[in-house]
Design a protein around this motif. Structure first.
Motif, short mmCIF file in Angstrom:
data_model
loop_
_atom_site.label_atom_id
_atom_site.label_comp_id
_atom_site.label_asym_id
_atom_site.label_seq_id
_atom_site.Cartn_x
_atom_site.Cartn_y
_atom_site.Cartn_z
N ALA A 137 26.01 33.63 22.52
CA ALA A 137 27.37 33.26 22.91
C ALA A 137 27.62 33.71 24.36
CB ALA A 137 28.39 33.90 21.98
N LYS B 171 29.95 33.51 26.52
CA LYS B 171 31.18 34.14 27.03
C LYS B 171 31.14 35.67 27.01
CE LYS B 171 34.72 34.63 23.39
NZ LYS B 171 33.97 34.35 22.14
N ASP C 277 25.43 29.17 22.83
CA ASP C 277 26.78 28.78 22.44
C ASP C 277 27.61 28.80 23.71
OD1 ASP C 277 29.48 28.88 21.82
OD2 ASP C 277 29.35 30.74 20.66
N MET D 95 39.34 36.29 14.89
CA MET D 95 39.03 35.06 15.62
C MET D 95 39.47 33.83 14.82
SD MET D 95 37.19 35.77 18.50
CE MET D 95 35.90 34.55 18.75
N HIS E 133 34.17 31.81 12.53
CA HIS E 133 33.91 33.08 13.21
C HIS E 133 34.67 34.16 12.47
CE1 HIS E 133 33.32 36.19 16.11
NE2 HIS E 133 32.69 35.41 16.96
N SER F 30 35.26 39.48 15.97
CA SER F 30 34.27 40.22 16.75
C SER F 30 34.21 41.68 16.33
CB SER F 30 34.59 40.10 18.24
OG SER F 30 33.42 40.35 18.99
N GLY G 262 29.58 34.34 15.43
CA GLY G 262 29.15 35.64 15.96
C GLY G 262 29.82 36.76 15.18
N GLY G 263 30.09 37.86 15.86
CA GLY G 263 30.80 38.96 15.23
C GLY G 263 29.96 40.19 14.94
N GLU H 246 25.76 32.75 16.17
CA GLU H 246 26.14 32.79 17.59
C GLU H 246 26.51 34.20 18.03
OE1 GLU H 246 29.77 30.58 17.35
OE2 GLU H 246 28.79 28.65 17.35
N GLY I 78 27.19 37.25 20.35
CA GLY I 78 27.38 37.52 21.78
C GLY I 78 27.19 39.00 21.99
N ARG I 79 28.19 39.77 21.56
CA ARG I 79 28.19 41.23 21.71
C ARG I 79 26.86 41.88 21.30
NH1 ARG I 79 32.60 44.26 21.86
NH2 ARG I 79 33.94 42.65 20.97
N TYR J 292 31.61 41.76 27.12
CA TYR J 292 33.04 41.64 27.46
C TYR J 292 33.45 42.70 28.50
CZ TYR J 292 32.62 38.70 23.39
OH TYR J 292 32.18 37.74 22.52
C1 LIG Z 1 33.26 34.74 21.25
C2 LIG Z 1 32.54 33.84 20.31
C3 LIG Z 1 31.28 34.20 19.81
C4 LIG Z 1 30.65 35.55 20.07
O1 LIG Z 1 31.27 36.53 19.31
P1 LIG Z 1 30.70 38.02 19.27
O2 LIG Z 1 31.68 38.76 18.46
O3 LIG Z 1 30.57 38.52 20.67
O4 LIG Z 1 29.35 37.94 18.59
C5 LIG Z 1 30.63 33.30 18.99
N1 LIG Z 1 31.17 32.09 18.69
C6 LIG Z 1 32.38 31.71 19.14
C7 LIG Z 1 32.91 30.38 18.77
C8 LIG Z 1 33.10 32.57 19.96
O5 LIG Z 1 34.31 32.18 20.40
#
Ligand SMILES: *Cc1c(COP(=O)(O)O)cnc(C)c1O
Length: 389
Positions: free
Chosen positions: A55, A57, A77, A158, A188, A191, A224-225, A262, A264-265, A368
């Protein structure tokens, strides 16, 4: 393809202490730990039963994307045309998935036509209609319906902005199938999700939606999460999440389903730490060179009650960097801008000896942080070094 030359040009040190000794940084300094990016990627690529999308972002910096690419991540993503272009300009062979359910006009068309993106998300009929009109070739698309998964296992929810309930989701799945595109589902759970069971609950919501719709879905993206390990707490090990998810997927009994996640963190947090400097101390107040408008932006969220693990570091009379020891006490941590709100919401625990000119090293700072820093008041942390162990 390997790392771009800008990455190779960064100064390299054997440890954070060596970096501080050599650079004596008066501006915040990001330290990159390549082996931690590699370990995080490997955990997911080996442990998750499906495709792993990074992810973007959570940290779109070329350093993060490049280290994850080098570690074997090939799917991304991306939530905007800007993110797609950032990934594709670094790695043209990367596979981008457009996973934002509301897109600016024209972005789906550009992603599809210019970058070969075929995965899109919707949570409303109007965005589905717009997507189909912009792309004009439904047979090539996989369209994911974003479901609400408001289950309470995560620190940052989320599901209040995007997502639909199973009944509406089922209606959209049928519309997608009727258009000729492949219907898929996503959610989602929020996070920094500390509860593996939350994913199993969300997969059940997906199952309920499939039953209501009566259509076969081609893919399930569980979002994600996944948590990072911040100060003072160990999240459940990732294999608990993967086992729970695998069991819930078995219960779906859809053996040819394409499964995706997905994170990210979890992929980018461990790989970057941050050196900050104490500019001034007044009693228990530390006036620092980075704060809420820089790398500590995520601390603004009241529900995100995590702390980055701090280490106090001083330079001795010979200029050698040493870890500060002694009993810890709480310090108020003020950022460099003139805004009174530029103060961390919780105290930072450091040895009482900490003084102006000392350094505070924070770990687990890849997620982040870099992505949401701003140049407010003329401060913008952007110095980098690599730690090679
Ligand atoms: C922000 C986001 C992620 C990443 O989430 P994390 O908690 O950092 O793993 C994945 N998918 C979507 C759609 C998001 O908006």
């Amino acid at each position: 393809m390997n790392a771009p030359t800008t990455l190779d040009a960064l100064p390299r040190f054997a440890s954070p202490l060596k970096a501080i000794e050599s650079l004596k940084p008066s501006e915040p300094l990001y330290l990159v730990h390549p082996e931690k990016f590699a370990a995080a990627a490997e955990t997911f690529l080996k442990g998750f039963p499906g495709d792993v999308l990074y992810a973007v972002k959570s940290n779109p910096h070329p350093i993060a994307i490049t280290h994850l690419w080098n570690a074997g991540i090939r799917h991304f993503d991306t939530a905007s045309l800007g993110e797609i272009e950032a990934v594709k300009s670094l790695f043209p062979a990367a596979v981008c998935h457009f996973m934002a359910p509301v897109r600016l006009a024209g972005q789906a068309k550009a992603a599809f036509e210019r970058h070969g993106v075929t995965d899109f998300v919707v949570d409303s009929e109007s965005e589905l209609t717009k997507l189909l009109a912009e792309t004009g070739n439904p047979k090539k698309l996989r369209v994911f319906v974003r479901l609400v998964a408001q289950l309470g296992g995560a620190l940052l929810e989320m599901s209040s902005k995007y997502g639909c309930r199973p009944e509406e989701g089922a209606r959209l799945l049928r519309k997608i199938a009727a258009s000729g595109a492949q219907p898929c589902l996503t959610f989602h759970v929020g996070s920094q999700c500390l509860s593996p069971f939350t994913y199993a609950q969300a997969i059940e919501i997906a199952q309920q939606t499939i039953r209501l719709a009566g259509v076969k879905i081609a893919a399930l993206d569980i979002g994600g999460g996944f948590p990072a390990a911040y100060a003072g707490q160990e999240p459940p090990p990732y294999h608990w999440f993967f086992d729970m998810i695998a069991t819930a997927l078995d219960n779906l009994a859809m053996p040819d389903l394409n499964v995706m996640c997905e994170p990210g963190r979890a992929l980018c947090a461990p790989g970057i730490s941050l050196v900050t400097q104490v500019v001034m101390r007044r009693d228990d107040r530390l006036y620092m060179n980075d704060g809420i408008y820089g790398s500590f932006d995520e601390q603004r969220f009241a529900s995100f009650d995590e702390n980055y693990p701090p280490t106090g570091i001083t330079l001795d009379a010979k200029g050698k960097a040493k870890t500060l020891t002694g009993e810890l006490r709480p310090f108020r941590f003020y950022g460099p801008t003139c805004d009174s709100a530029d103060v961390l919401p919780r105290p930072v625990m450091l040895p009482d000896a900490v003084a102006a000119g000392d350094y505070v090293l924070f770990g687990t700072m890849g997620a982040y942080t870099v992505s949401s820093r701003s140049p407010f008041n003329g401060y913008y942390p952007d110095a980098w070094a690599v730690i090679v162990s």
